[in-house]
Write an enzyme that holds these catalytic residues in place. Structure first.
Site, PDB file in Angstrom:
ATOM      1  N   ALA A 158     -11.060  -6.204  -1.769  1.00 31.94           N
ATOM      2  CA  ALA A 158     -11.891  -5.013  -1.977  1.00 31.94           C
ATOM      3  C   ALA A 158     -11.494  -4.340  -3.268  1.00 31.94           C
ATOM      4  CB  ALA A 158     -11.701  -4.037  -0.817  1.00 31.94           C
ATOM      5  N   ARG A 172       0.849  -1.188   0.000  1.00 31.94           N
ATOM      6  CA  ARG A 172       0.000   0.000   0.000  1.00 31.94           C
ATOM      7  C   ARG A 172       0.884   1.237   0.000  1.00 31.94           C
ATOM      8  NH1 ARG A 172      -5.102  -0.256  -1.879  1.00 31.94           N
ATOM      9  NH2 ARG A 172      -6.399  -1.755  -0.752  1.00 31.94           N
ATOM     10  N   GLU A 228      -9.114 -10.862  -7.156  1.00 29.10           N
ATOM     11  CA  GLU A 228      -8.025 -10.758  -6.178  1.00 29.10           C
ATOM     12  C   GLU A 228      -7.667 -12.088  -5.520  1.00 29.10           C
ATOM     13  OE1 GLU A 228      -8.601  -7.564  -3.381  1.00 29.10           O
ATOM     14  OE2 GLU A 228      -8.299  -6.056  -4.947  1.00 29.10           O
ATOM     15  N   GLU A 266     -16.675   8.552   0.344  1.00 26.01           N
ATOM     16  CA  GLU A 266     -16.517   7.143  -0.038  1.00 26.01           C
ATOM     17  C   GLU A 266     -17.464   6.218   0.723  1.00 26.01           C
ATOM     18  OE1 GLU A 266     -13.124   3.652  -0.619  1.00 26.01           O
ATOM     19  OE2 GLU A 266     -12.713   5.273   0.758  1.00 26.01           O
ATOM     20  N   GLU A 315      -1.458  -4.311  -9.982  1.00 24.67           N
ATOM     21  CA  GLU A 315      -1.828  -5.034  -8.765  1.00 24.67           C
ATOM     22  C   GLU A 315      -0.915  -6.245  -8.566  1.00 24.67           C
ATOM     23  OE1 GLU A 315      -6.516  -4.762  -7.491  1.00 24.67           O
ATOM     24  OE2 GLU A 315      -6.041  -6.016  -9.213  1.00 24.67           O
ATOM     25  N   GLU A 360      -2.755  -4.577 -14.103  1.00 19.47           N
ATOM     26  CA  GLU A 360      -1.310  -4.573 -14.359  1.00 19.47           C
ATOM     27  C   GLU A 360      -0.519  -3.885 -13.233  1.00 19.47           C
ATOM     28  OE1 GLU A 360      -1.391  -0.829 -17.550  1.00 19.47           O
ATOM     29  OE2 GLU A 360      -0.443  -2.724 -18.097  1.00 19.47           O
ATOM     30  N   GLU A 372     -14.422  -8.357  -7.692  1.00 19.87           N
ATOM     31  CA  GLU A 372     -13.176  -8.147  -6.939  1.00 19.87           C
ATOM     32  C   GLU A 372     -12.727  -9.404  -6.192  1.00 19.87           C
ATOM     33  OE1 GLU A 372     -11.084  -5.635  -7.019  1.00 19.87           O
ATOM     34  OE2 GLU A 372     -12.280  -4.370  -8.330  1.00 19.87           O
TER      35      GLU A 372
END
Lengths: 181, 181
Positions: A74, A62, A95, A118, A139, A137, A91
């Site tokens: 997420a 992150r 993921e 959000e 991730e 690309e 997702e």
């Protein structure tokens, strides 16, 4: 109660996924102030529960914290109109490499209400079937498996700090405990 | 695992409480992308528990959602060096009008790790003594009292959505249940 009123909203910067605004607000007694506002297109997150009760988690770098984190899967909506349930199904498969046979709404979260709109809808995914990870690309995600006891311990000792992950897992824990009563 | 690297960080807008940056990152396979980054000075929030077990909550207008919300008391640090325990003691008294005799760390949260470095340390406050609310000139806050059962219900039915509040209350619930075992 008399409330604060917004009298102006000005777009000051357009980011890659966020828009930054300068809001002018007026209090009931006439005082004016400038407040930050960030617009976000919304997101979904998923607590993926395997048949044996273990939870599928993702570990990734992150940039905002400049370190690796352990989170529930997420992702942001493709656009503000996309149903969060579709986003959640996409997702979790992209993921983790598991397709969910069943999706149940658990929670709705607002991540940073002091300055951002959000929304994250949180779902519990079950009837999981292995398929294949499909990452963007930019991730790079590792998949890991934990029991709820392990995850609760990692939250209460400060190892897991991501607010959506804490809110999602602890709410799932409380909801399961209530069902057992 | 090879990881994503940040190769540039550029300040693009200075807000009232937030700074907005444009980061350039590079993936292990050489792909480059621009990511948003928001810098925040950190905050504290408090689960204030009265001697009878009820929780003190605050209701206020939130500009980012354009509605009233029910939350645990919270506030930003005066500066990034302020200990969050001091911030917590100040905010709980300013917002609720109760001084805490005892403060215990419960959790550390990162509110929006996809794009923001905001940290919120979450404390449980007990031995509460009534004093006086001291609000900033742009703060208008009502104080309300709830049992944990009521708050858990409001989270699971979607009435309470604020992520720090959900994470704090559900973690407090799980921690208390563990102690009783």
């Amino acid at each position: 109660m008399d409330s604060i009123k917004r009298i102006k909203r000005e777009l000051v910067y357009t980011g890659t996924i966020l828009d930054f605004y300068k809001d002018t607000i007026e209090t009931p007694d006439g005082h004016r102030a400038e407040w930050d506002f960030i617009a976000h297109k919304g997101a979904a997150c998923v607590v993926p529960v395997l048949d044996d009760g273990r939870i599928i988690m993702v570990r990734q770098y992150r940039n905002a914290l400049d370190r690796m984190t352990l989170e529930v899967p997420a992702g942001a909506r493709n656009n503000p109109q996309e149903p969060t349930s579709e986003c959640a199904l996409r997702e979790v498969e992209e993921e983790t490499g598991y397709r969910a046979g069943k999706l149940e709404w658990l929670l709705t979260l607002r991540t940073a209400i002091a300055y951002c709109d959000e929304l994250i809808d949180v779902y519990v995914a079950t009837e999981l079937v292995p398929t294949k990870q499909h990452l963007d690309e930019d991730e790079f995600i590792d998949v890991e498996y934990y029991t709820m006891d392990q995850l609760v311990e990692m939250i209460l000792n400060g190892t897991i700090q991501d607010a959506k992950t804490v809110a999602a897992l602890m709410s799932y824990q409380v909801k399961c405990a209530r069902r057992e009563q």
